[in-house]
Design an enzyme around this catalytic site. Sequence first.
Site, PDB file in Angstrom:
ATOM      1  CE  LYS A 148      -5.152   7.841  -5.641  1.00  0.00           C
ATOM      2  NZ  LYS A 148      -5.466   6.774  -6.555  1.00  0.00           N
ATOM      3  CG  HIS A 178       1.390   7.578  -9.402  1.00  0.00           C
ATOM      4  ND1 HIS A 178       0.255   7.607  -8.626  1.00  0.00           N
ATOM      5  CD2 HIS A 178       1.525   6.306  -9.822  1.00  0.00           C
ATOM      6  CE1 HIS A 178      -0.254   6.402  -8.578  1.00  0.00           C
ATOM      7  NE2 HIS A 178       0.487   5.592  -9.298  1.00  0.00           N
ATOM      8  CG  ASP A 235      -8.599   4.707  -5.424  1.00  0.00           C
ATOM      9  OD1 ASP A 235      -8.074   5.657  -4.827  1.00  0.00           O
ATOM     10  OD2 ASP A 235      -8.055   3.589  -5.550  1.00  0.00           O
ATOM     11  CG  HIS A 240      -4.637   7.192 -11.521  1.00  0.00           C
ATOM     12  ND1 HIS A 240      -3.790   8.222 -11.186  1.00  0.00           N
ATOM     13  CD2 HIS A 240      -4.872   6.532 -10.373  1.00  0.00           C
ATOM     14  CE1 HIS A 240      -3.536   8.171  -9.899  1.00  0.00           C
ATOM     15  NE2 HIS A 240      -4.181   7.156  -9.370  1.00  0.00           N
TER      16      HIS A 240
HETATM   17  P1  NAD Z   1       0.218   8.144   6.142  1.00  0.00           P
HETATM   18  O1  NAD Z   1      -0.972   8.090   7.033  1.00  0.00           O
HETATM   19  O2  NAD Z   1       1.093   6.949   6.033  1.00  0.00           O
HETATM   20  O3  NAD Z   1       1.157   9.352   6.616  1.00  0.00           O
HETATM   21  C1  NAD Z   1       0.634  10.573   7.000  1.00  0.00           C
HETATM   22  C2  NAD Z   1       1.751  11.527   7.375  1.00  0.00           C
HETATM   23  O4  NAD Z   1       1.127  12.763   7.735  1.00  0.00           O
HETATM   24  C3  NAD Z   1       2.609  11.111   8.569  1.00  0.00           C
HETATM   25  O5  NAD Z   1       3.949  11.463   8.303  1.00  0.00           O
HETATM   26  C4  NAD Z   1       2.070  11.962   9.704  1.00  0.00           C
HETATM   27  O6  NAD Z   1       3.043  12.291  10.681  1.00  0.00           O
HETATM   28  C5  NAD Z   1       1.686  13.219   8.962  1.00  0.00           C
HETATM   29  N1  NAD Z   1       0.660  13.980   9.678  1.00  0.00           N
HETATM   30  C6  NAD Z   1      -0.557  13.549  10.100  1.00  0.00           C
HETATM   31  N2  NAD Z   1      -1.189  14.556  10.751  1.00  0.00           N
HETATM   32  C7  NAD Z   1      -0.352  15.627  10.740  1.00  0.00           C
HETATM   33  C8  NAD Z   1      -0.417  16.934  11.247  1.00  0.00           C
HETATM   34  N3  NAD Z   1      -1.487  17.368  11.925  1.00  0.00           N
HETATM   35  N4  NAD Z   1       0.623  17.759  11.025  1.00  0.00           N
HETATM   36  C9  NAD Z   1       1.713  17.346  10.340  1.00  0.00           C
HETATM   37  N5  NAD Z   1       1.837  16.118   9.833  1.00  0.00           N
HETATM   38  C10 NAD Z   1       0.826  15.260  10.040  1.00  0.00           C
HETATM   39  O7  NAD Z   1      -0.321   8.627   4.723  1.00  0.00           O
HETATM   40  P2  NAD Z   1       0.292   8.291   3.261  1.00  0.00           P
HETATM   41  O8  NAD Z   1      -0.208   6.952   2.859  1.00  0.00           O
HETATM   42  O9  NAD Z   1       1.748   8.541   3.258  1.00  0.00           O
HETATM   43  O10 NAD Z   1      -0.474   9.344   2.359  1.00  0.00           O
HETATM   44  C11 NAD Z   1      -0.149  10.717   2.319  1.00  0.00           C
HETATM   45  C12 NAD Z   1      -0.966  11.401   1.234  1.00  0.00           C
HETATM   46  O11 NAD Z   1      -0.633  10.817  -0.011  1.00  0.00           O
HETATM   47  C13 NAD Z   1      -2.474  11.253   1.375  1.00  0.00           C
HETATM   48  O12 NAD Z   1      -3.095  12.399   0.841  1.00  0.00           O
HETATM   49  C14 NAD Z   1      -2.780  10.063   0.481  1.00  0.00           C
HETATM   50  O13 NAD Z   1      -4.116  10.107   0.002  1.00  0.00           O
HETATM   51  C15 NAD Z   1      -1.805  10.306  -0.634  1.00  0.00           C
HETATM   52  N6  NAD Z   1      -1.438   9.107  -1.389  1.00  0.00           N
HETATM   53  C16 NAD Z   1      -0.799   8.069  -0.794  1.00  0.00           C
HETATM   54  C17 NAD Z   1      -0.440   6.973  -1.533  1.00  0.00           C
HETATM   55  C18 NAD Z   1       0.287   5.812  -0.926  1.00  0.00           C
HETATM   56  O14 NAD Z   1       0.680   4.916  -1.670  1.00  0.00           O
HETATM   57  N7  NAD Z   1       0.503   5.792   0.364  1.00  0.00           N
HETATM   58  C19 NAD Z   1      -0.744   6.913  -2.905  1.00  0.00           C
HETATM   59  C20 NAD Z   1      -1.384   7.999  -3.495  1.00  0.00           C
HETATM   60  C21 NAD Z   1      -1.715   9.088  -2.731  1.00  0.00           C
END
Ligand code: NAD
Length: 484
Positions: A148, A178, A235, A240
């Site tokens: 998401k 989730h 959000d 959810h």
């Molecule tokens: P983050 O910013 O912590 O991590 C991003 C990752 O993407 C890093 O590993 C980075 O190296 C990689 N990345 C960035 N640009 C890139 C590129 N050009 N090529 C390859 N890799 C690249 O983000 P996150 O919090 O882990 O979130 C990831 C996804 O999950 C997002 O879509 C977010 O909306 C979703 N999400 C996250 C959470 C959470 O709890 N963190 C919850 C629900 C959904």
Amino acid sequence: MVSRVIPVDPFDLVIFGATGDLAQRKILPGLFRRHVAGQMPTDARVIGAARSDLSSAEFRAMARETIAAHVDPALQDAALLEDFLSRLDYVALDVQAGTGWEALRSLVRPDVVQAFYFSVAPVLFGDLAEGLQAQGIAGPGARIVVEKPFGRDLASAQALNATLAAHFEESQIYRIDHYLGKETVQNLMAVRFANILFEPLWNAQYIDHVQITVAETVGVGGRGAYYDRSGALRDMVQNHMMQLLCLIAMEPPWHFDPDAVRDEKLKVIRALQPVGRGDIVRGQYLAGGGGPGYLEDAGNPSSDTESYIALRVHVANWRWKGTPFYLRTGKRLRARTSEIAITFKEPPHSIFDDARGWRENVLVIRLQPNEGINLKVMIKEPGPGGMRLVQVPLDMSFATALGAEGADMPDAYERLIMDVIRGNQTLFMRGDEVEAAWAWTDPIIAGWQARGDRPQPYDAGSSGPEDALMLMHRDGRRWREIRE
Ligand code: NAD
């Protein structure tokens, strides 16, 4: 009770964004727990891919640290950990620059289940989907898992669906929510459809109303800038809470089968009535309890994004005509809790001389904390002194009811990842469901924007804005207390 963990087929799971927050906090620890449970076959492999220039050894060291931090110490068996780490590899890959694809291609095996988890910002989903095909990495049975947010309105969700559909079949696309991976949410379906007890009463004739609450104590904190472009409706509600509502309101699917279940959920979303202005209360938390207010957290003093929302929703069909669904979710509230409460109507006639107004049965499905189910029933107050009634809970905490196995339930993410490997889409959102949910949400947001509506302030640590109480009081009902 004997645990029945069935290993899945051999797989290669590529985690794009493997160094990011979600992969580190949820995905890698979850996979390790599945490994400890014996669900990972011996030749399963996990390949991290992200922008950072790391070696596989450095990525393993990172995984070791995050597992130490996020997995219960009781599960941290040294030999199992080494075995798990030996299955990890890493590729430095920049999707936008187009670098690293060859290294990835050399690692991904064509003859095992291939799953590609897009744990990166949604703007990269299209490039990833295209790259996997253009580089000849994804085989015909490959699966992609997308995180998401899936769009921010109907138009962007349609565009994203079209982009993914250009490279993958719908049967290969796993849109993760989730909430659907939570044990209790699946139990909601079991309670409804594996027992004769509830389903005959599961309609407007017997159910007075339904409350769905997702309350958080934390604010938007470091995610302020991101959250400010989203808000509670986008959000939490569009995805959810909508999914929870669907599982409560849907007709029995003919079979527990991905499309049968999702067809029924889709019908519910399509039956949602437009929400009127008087059916919504929005709020923004104020500073308090040692924390800043929403406007400060968001870094936007004139923000009109809501950190709280309460809605009264009607499902326009035969089953639910006249039974409102009240939804509320917010940040910086008094307790962290998620629950669904189904309040049944009172018996039509009382043979007892007690006061009216508290004889309803309530079925509470707790998602967190302490996943479980609780049914409030009326019994006679024990002891002499005539017939006095008292409401008592029939409580089933899964941790208690199922003993060690219940306490050790897989987290939503690990369960869903294993479903991806098994090729089971039942607990994933289909493209048309997501679009229908946005089609319902868009006019609500457009209304706020047209009128310039602003959220009401509420105290940090409270139950939300005053007007949210009124939303139910007007109907002669009240919210359940927000408490752990
Ligand atoms: P983050 O910013 O912590 O991590 C991003 C990752 O993407 C890093 O590993 C980075 O190296 C990689 N990345 C960035 N640009 C890139 C590129 N050009 N090529 C390859 N890799 C690249 O983000 P996150 O919090 O882990 O979130 C990831 C996804 O999950 C997002 O879509 C977010 O909306 C979703 N999400 C996250 C959470 C959470 O709890 N963190 C919850 C629900 C959904």
